[in-house]
Design a protein around this motif. Structure first.
Motif, PDB file in Angstrom:
ATOM      1  N   GLU A 385       0.799  -1.140   0.050  1.00 29.46           N
ATOM      2  CA  GLU A 385       0.035   0.103   0.133  1.00 29.46           C
ATOM      3  C   GLU A 385       0.846   1.202  -0.108  1.00 29.46           C
ATOM      4  O   GLU A 385       1.760   1.172   0.690  1.00 29.46           O
ATOM      5  N   PRO A 386       0.488   2.151  -0.783  1.00 27.37           N
ATOM      6  CA  PRO A 386       1.224   3.498  -0.703  1.00 27.37           C
ATOM      7  C   PRO A 386       1.287   4.291   0.572  1.00 27.37           C
ATOM      8  O   PRO A 386       0.168   4.162   1.111  1.00 27.37           O
ATOM      9  N   GLN A 387       2.326   4.923   0.947  1.00 29.83           N
ATOM     10  CA  GLN A 387       2.501   5.474   2.182  1.00 29.83           C
ATOM     11  C   GLN A 387       2.256   7.090   1.742  1.00 29.83           C
ATOM     12  O   GLN A 387       2.917   7.647   0.682  1.00 29.83           O
ATOM     13  N   PRO A 388       1.619   7.871   2.796  1.00 26.50           N
ATOM     14  CA  PRO A 388       1.528   9.387   2.525  1.00 26.50           C
ATOM     15  C   PRO A 388       2.769  10.022   2.787  1.00 26.50           C
ATOM     16  O   PRO A 388       2.849  10.897   2.053  1.00 26.50           O
ATOM     17  N   TYR A 389       3.653   9.712   3.621  1.00 27.90           N
ATOM     18  CA  TYR A 389       4.886  10.395   3.835  1.00 27.90           C
ATOM     19  C   TYR A 389       4.547  11.850   4.128  1.00 27.90           C
ATOM     20  O   TYR A 389       5.078  12.857   3.646  1.00 27.90           O
ATOM     21  N   ILE A 390       3.716  12.047   5.032  1.00 29.94           N
ATOM     22  CA  ILE A 390       3.195  13.548   5.373  1.00 29.94           C
ATOM     23  C   ILE A 390       2.773  13.227   6.896  1.00 29.94           C
ATOM     24  O   ILE A 390       2.020  12.403   7.170  1.00 29.94           O
ATOM     25  N   ASP A 391       2.957  14.259   7.810  1.00 27.53           N
ATOM     26  CA  ASP A 391       2.562  14.264   9.165  1.00 27.53           C
ATOM     27  C   ASP A 391       1.206  14.725   9.094  1.00 27.53           C
ATOM     28  O   ASP A 391       0.527  15.659   8.507  1.00 27.53           O
ATOM     29  N   CYS A 392       0.220  13.738   9.813  1.00 29.63           N
ATOM     30  CA  CYS A 392      -1.110  13.710   9.631  1.00 29.63           C
ATOM     31  C   CYS A 392      -1.817  14.435  10.729  1.00 29.63           C
ATOM     32  O   CYS A 392      -3.063  14.093  11.212  1.00 29.63           O
ATOM     33  N   THR A 393      -1.057  15.119  11.633  1.00 35.04           N
ATOM     34  CA  THR A 393      -1.735  15.978  12.662  1.00 35.04           C
ATOM     35  C   THR A 393      -1.711  17.213  12.781  1.00 35.04           C
ATOM     36  O   THR A 393      -1.962  17.873  13.666  1.00 35.04           O
ATOM     37  N   GLY A 394      -1.997  17.948  11.316  1.00 34.38           N
ATOM     38  CA  GLY A 394      -1.779  19.243  11.156  1.00 34.38           C
ATOM     39  C   GLY A 394      -3.273  19.759  11.179  1.00 34.38           C
ATOM     40  O   GLY A 394      -4.217  19.175  11.529  1.00 34.38           O
ATOM     41  N   ASN A 395      -3.437  21.240  10.731  1.00 32.49           N
ATOM     42  CA  ASN A 395      -4.585  21.653  10.821  1.00 32.49           C
ATOM     43  C   ASN A 395      -5.076  21.999   9.253  1.00 32.49           C
ATOM     44  O   ASN A 395      -4.380  22.227   8.303  1.00 32.49           O
ATOM     45  N   LEU A 396      -6.471  21.617   9.108  1.00 33.89           N
ATOM     46  CA  LEU A 396      -7.193  21.498   7.647  1.00 33.89           C
ATOM     47  C   LEU A 396      -8.306  22.969   7.659  1.00 33.89           C
ATOM     48  O   LEU A 396      -8.925  22.938   8.406  1.00 33.89           O
ATOM     49  N   GLN A 397      -8.234  23.375   6.664  1.00 37.19           N
ATOM     50  CA  GLN A 397      -9.114  24.398   6.166  1.00 37.19           C
ATOM     51  C   GLN A 397      -9.432  24.163   4.721  1.00 37.19           C
ATOM     52  O   GLN A 397      -8.545  23.906   3.821  1.00 37.19           O
TER      53      GLN A 397
END
Length: 960
Positions: A385-397
């Motif tokens: 499975e592909p990995q996102p390679y990004i921190d997923c604890t950030g803020n989204l708008q």
């Protein structure tokens, strides 16, 4: 017909079985392996065979064979090298691409194997020359000329002023100092690449201990280093114009010609345009491109026909106009991109399976000869499975585009996208030393062009407001990358649209508005790899939309079915249940397995019909290719950079990294502002031209990346050193600092930036903003960072290196590691303070929140105060700051920021279930005591278990 294997040289036993470089030197008409410690050392009187084996993502091995001919090598050795190259190709299953390399005129691909350069030495086997280690006391001053922007062609020239000119770069290697003379007409990039040669000479011949000087063309004796340089040539004198030499003669561009080899004669093929259909599998052809000649060998050709084709190519290269041109041999079915690009139309005919069969036959033949064939045939690796390679604890708008404006969506709606709309999202997440930003546009399949144009413009302004330090993404519905789904976690794609542009389009074209209605009939396909990456895609509510490899949700008002395909996994079923809570919460569902459907189910879909069972194919990531780009007057020109590293990314240039599934445009800091604005156009032009001829979709995800703001999902393709991308100056200045200092100098790290508001609101997420790492519910409160004051006080206890980017920030009770102080009194005092602080966090916070108006000014402690009292005071201050910070964010935590409920109310079969909780994390609402009683372990131990074990335990306890 297959090439005979009976005369395969034993020196090639086991060759090409693993990725890497293998070299043989021709000695007495036989290939002799060159030890890896001597790779890159070539002698002018010898001929070599070089095999480059590359492991592809598909699991296959790609082979490139080069035979290198020194300028003083004999015709016999050169002929032996050519013949042995054919043998080596046969041993590899006749699938390798073969190149002839002439000293001083090597291909960039060949030179990229030996970065930064090769410097052939005089002598060879036939002359009895034996290489001796260079003695520092016998160091000979040498002058080299360097040419090349991506790889460096290095040639030793006479140590004389007459060798210098204004166009090239020269390196003077003396006993105590290495000088680099930069011709006034040379480019910054060429100068920077030449410094890599300087570093090579410094390390190889000076043990890394000598001075390095850079001399600019035009600086006279007034400059100390320039004066020293010219003094070695007997003083300064004007340089003559560069005299034309054999090396500078370029082959005049000519039209590409296709010739068919018949009985050793190359005959022209008459055709209006070049197409794949002109090539017959029973013949050999020459494709004459001027500087290079391709030999294409059909799979059914004999060894004699292939030899005749090679002889015909050599005859072409004997023409006086191109003494240094080279030829490339290619077998049918394994044509290179550069070869295929010469044709107006290319349709692949030969299947790879044919080659695999041939490879097996080769292995069998070698095995009968008693040779080791282990690893010759490779099994394809299991797909990961592909990995996102990004921190997923950030803020989204997230915003929806309405005309030329954008409307900010509330957190509960930000994961709901519509096919008729365009959306803009901004994701802010913690980087190494500053906040990182990802700003993207998402185009629905049925969105109108005006909205797409407005979205690009609005997103561009957002990037500009962040001083172009954000990564910009252009995404299309159905082609989203893994990073997109990972930051949203739960994603819903509805039909229709809510934007003014979509509504206007529907009205003007008098078509039905298919916008999703919760009371109508709707069918959703469930997909994703786990709870952290799950999607529900609305499809046409007809039976043909079903697929045995997926799970579906079908509803009509309050009638809800979940349909599980026979090939769907348990993970798919889990995701269907989770997404059902987002689409139709608190509604009883009717689960159906494929083959057990009811009449009502088929009736809602308009009746039975056939449907597929194969999983919908996703664009797979291929082996990355890096290209240097120039864009002028709407024309894009690219040059491939082979075997690339981070050092190939020059700050003056724009590069494109092509991974097939994603396209990255990297823009250097020194690129002029006008060209920088064309980055998106360059990326779209690159996709349109499809340089790798891989049928790139126009909707391939496109990322624009500015130097210094490279995200992890880009840097993973390099052995990345963030200090290099943070350096100042042009490419030459940066590398000169490294060569002189021996290490990468670091620039001042920028402070974390605060994202500006793009809607008149504060950039701080609303109180209802959900956590990117702990929740799959839109209403979940997001975990936030602490204030600078709290961070400063806690710095005495917290180890900043313990943060794991793949998990949420640590909770406060884990901030304090055990003290290593030898002072027992201090240890006791600190332990007491920590115990007091920890106990305070376990108490309900609503009892402890102080009234800010009653906080008295802080008094300085007396010098004679007891250590214990001092530490407790420190703990109380930290506790107060923590509580105040949490109060500002509207968080009401217990030990993990959640309320506590009894097990009987949390289990799925409860008669009095708790409402307004994250149903995917029921176990987190248990008290520590009850959690340990039910699970037989602490929460900390539980979350260390693999996900599947966690789910199994939760299912057993009816918490899943």
């Amino acid at each position: 017909m297959a090439v005979s294997m009976k005369n395969v040289d034993s020196a090639f036993q086991g060759a090409g079985q693993k990725a890497g470089l293998e070299i043989w030197r021709i000695e007495n008409f036989c290939p002799v392996p060159v030890p890896s410690s001597s790779h890159g050392k070539f002698f002018t009187g010898d001929s070599y065979i070089i095999l480059k084996t590359t492991a592809l993502k598909s699991g296959a091995l790609r082979h490139d064979i080069h035979y290198w001919l020194g300028k003083d090598t004999s015709q016999d050795e050169a002929g032996t090298a050519a013949i042995k190259t054919v043998e080596l190709d046969a041993a590899l299953g006749s699938r390798a691409v073969q190149y002839r390399e002439i000293q001083g005129h090597e291909t960039e691909k060949f030179l990229s194997y030996f970065k930064p350069c090769i410097i052939p030495q005089q002598g060879g086997v036939s002359s009895g020359f034996k290489h001796t280690e260079i003695n520092e006391q016998e160091h000979t001053t040498r002058l080299f000329v360097c040419r090349g922007k991506h790889v460096v062609h290095v040639k030793e020239v006479p140590f004389a002023r007459s060798s210098l000119n204004h166009d090239d770069i020269f390196i003077l290697d003396t006993k105590s100092k290495i000088f680099q003379f930069n011709g006034s007409n040379s480019s910054i990039q060429e100068r920077a690449k030449a410094l890599e040669v300087v570093q090579h000479l410094k390390d190889t011949y000076h043990e890394g201990k000598c001075e390095v000087a850079a001399v600019e063309d035009g600086k006279l004796m007034a400059d100390v280093e320039a004066g020293e340089f010219w003094g070695l040539f007997g003083g300064f004198a004007p340089l003559p114009r560069k005299a034309a030499s054999e090396d500078d003669k370029n082959v005049e561009p000519s039209s590409t010609k296709l010739l068919c080899v018949v009985k050793g004669q190359a005959l022209p093929v008459e055709a209006d345009s070049l197409t794949r259909d002109l090539l017959d599998t029973n013949k050999c052809y020459l494709l004459d491109c001027g500087i290079e000649v391709y030999i294409w060998m059909g799979r059914n050709t004999s060894l004699e026909e292939r030899k005749n084709a090679t002889s015909a190519a050599e005859e072409l290269l004997r023409e006086p106009a191109r003494p240094h041109a080279h030829f490339i041999r290619i077998i049918e079915g394994f044509e290179t991109v550069s070869f295929r690009s010469k044709f107006n139309k290319w349709t692949q005919k030969t299947e790879v399976a044919v080659s695999e069969d041939g490879r097996g036959k080769v292995a069998a033949l070698l095995r009968r000869q008693g040779l080791n064939v282990k690893g010759l045939t490779k099994a394809a690796p299991a797909r990961e499975e592909p990995q996102p390679y990004i921190d997923c604890t950030g803020n989204l708008q997230v915003w929806r585009v309405n005309g030329k404006e954008k409307t900010l969506l509330p957190p509960s709606e930000q994961s709901k996208f519509y096919s008729g709309d365009c959306h803009i999202f901004q994701y802010t997440y913690p980087g190494e030393d500053k906040e990182e930003y990802l700003i993207g546009t998402w185009f629905g399949k049925k969105s109108i062009e005006e909205d797409r144009t407005a979205a690009i413009s609005l997103a561009g302004k957002m990037v500009e407001s962040l001083k172009s330090q954000a990564v910009q993404a252009r995404l299309y519905e159905g082609k989203e990358p893994i990073q997109f789904f990972s930051i949203f976690q739960s994603f819903l794609a509805y039909k229709g649209g809510l934007s003014s542009g979509y509504k206007k389009f529907v009205a003007e074209n008098t078509i039905a508005d298919e916008t999703y209605s919760k009371d109508g009939v709707a069918l959703f396909r469930v997909q994703g790899s786990g709870p952290e990456n799950m999607q529900a895609i609305q499809v046409e509510p007809v039976a043909s939309s079903l697929n045995s490899s997926y799970c579906y949700i079908l509803h009509s008002a309050d009638t809800v079915f979940t349909w599980f395909g026979s090939l769907a996994t348990s993970v798919d079923q889990e995701l269907a249940e989770r997404l059902l809570d987002l689409i139709k919460p608190n509604v009883q569902t009717k689960p159906l397995k494929e083959g057990t459907e009811t009449e009502q189910f088929w009736s809602l879909l308009g009746g039975k019909s056939e449907y597929p069972s194969q999983k919908i194919g996703k664009e797979q990531e291929s082996d990355p290719h890096l290209y240097s780009c120039t864009f002028s007057k709407g024309t894009l020109k690219v040059t491939e950079v082979f075997n690339f590293t981070q050092d190939d990314l020059m700050t003056e240039d724009i590069f494109v990294l092509d991974c097939c599934s994603d396209i990255f445009v990297w823009v250097g800091q020194q690129v002029d502002s006008k060209t920088r604005l064309q980055a998106l156009n360059i990326g779209e032009k690159f996709i349109e031209q499809d340089f790798l001829i891989q049928n790139l979709s126009r909707e391939t995800p496109l990322f624009i990346i500015m130097e210094g703001s490279e995200p992890p999902f880009f840097t993973r393709f390099f052995n990345w050193d963030s200090a290099k991308s943070a350096m100042h100056g042009n490419s030459f200045q940066r590398k000169l600092a490294i060569v002189r200092g021996g290490v990468t100098p670091t620039s001042d790290k920028p402070k974390r930036r605060v994202a500006p508001s793009h809607s008149g609101r504060s950039a701080v997420p609303e109180k209802s903003q959900r956590s990117r790492s702990m929740s799959f519910s839109p209403e979940r409160v997001r975990v936030r960072g602490r204030s600078p004051a709290f961070t400063a006080l806690a710095a005495n206890f917290e180890n900043p290196n313990t943060r794991n980017l793949s998990t949420p920030p640590p909770v406060v009770r884990k901030l304090y590691p055990k003290s290593g102080s030898p002072d027992s009194a201090t240890v006791a005092a600190k332990s007491a303070a920590i115990a007091t602080l920890s106990a305070s966090f376990d108490r309900p916070k609503e009892v402890m929140i102080p009234k800010v108006s009653k906080v008295s000014p802080e008094k300085k402690p007396k010098p004679e105060a007891d250590a214990k009292e001092s530490m407790i005071a420190m703990s109380n201050r930290i506790e107060t700051l923590t509580i105040q910070e949490d109060a500002k964010e509207g968080e009401a935590e217990d030990e993990e920021g959640l309320s506590i409920f009894p097990y009987d109310r949390l289990k799925t079969a409860s008669t009095d279930p708790v409402t307004d909780i994250d149903i995917t994390k029921r176990e987190t609402y248990l008290s520590s005591v009850e959690f340990k009683e039910k699970f037989g372990m602490t929460k900390e131990a539980f979350y260390k278990l693999p996900k599947w074990k966690q789910n199994r335990l939760k299912m057993a306890l009816q918490l899943f």
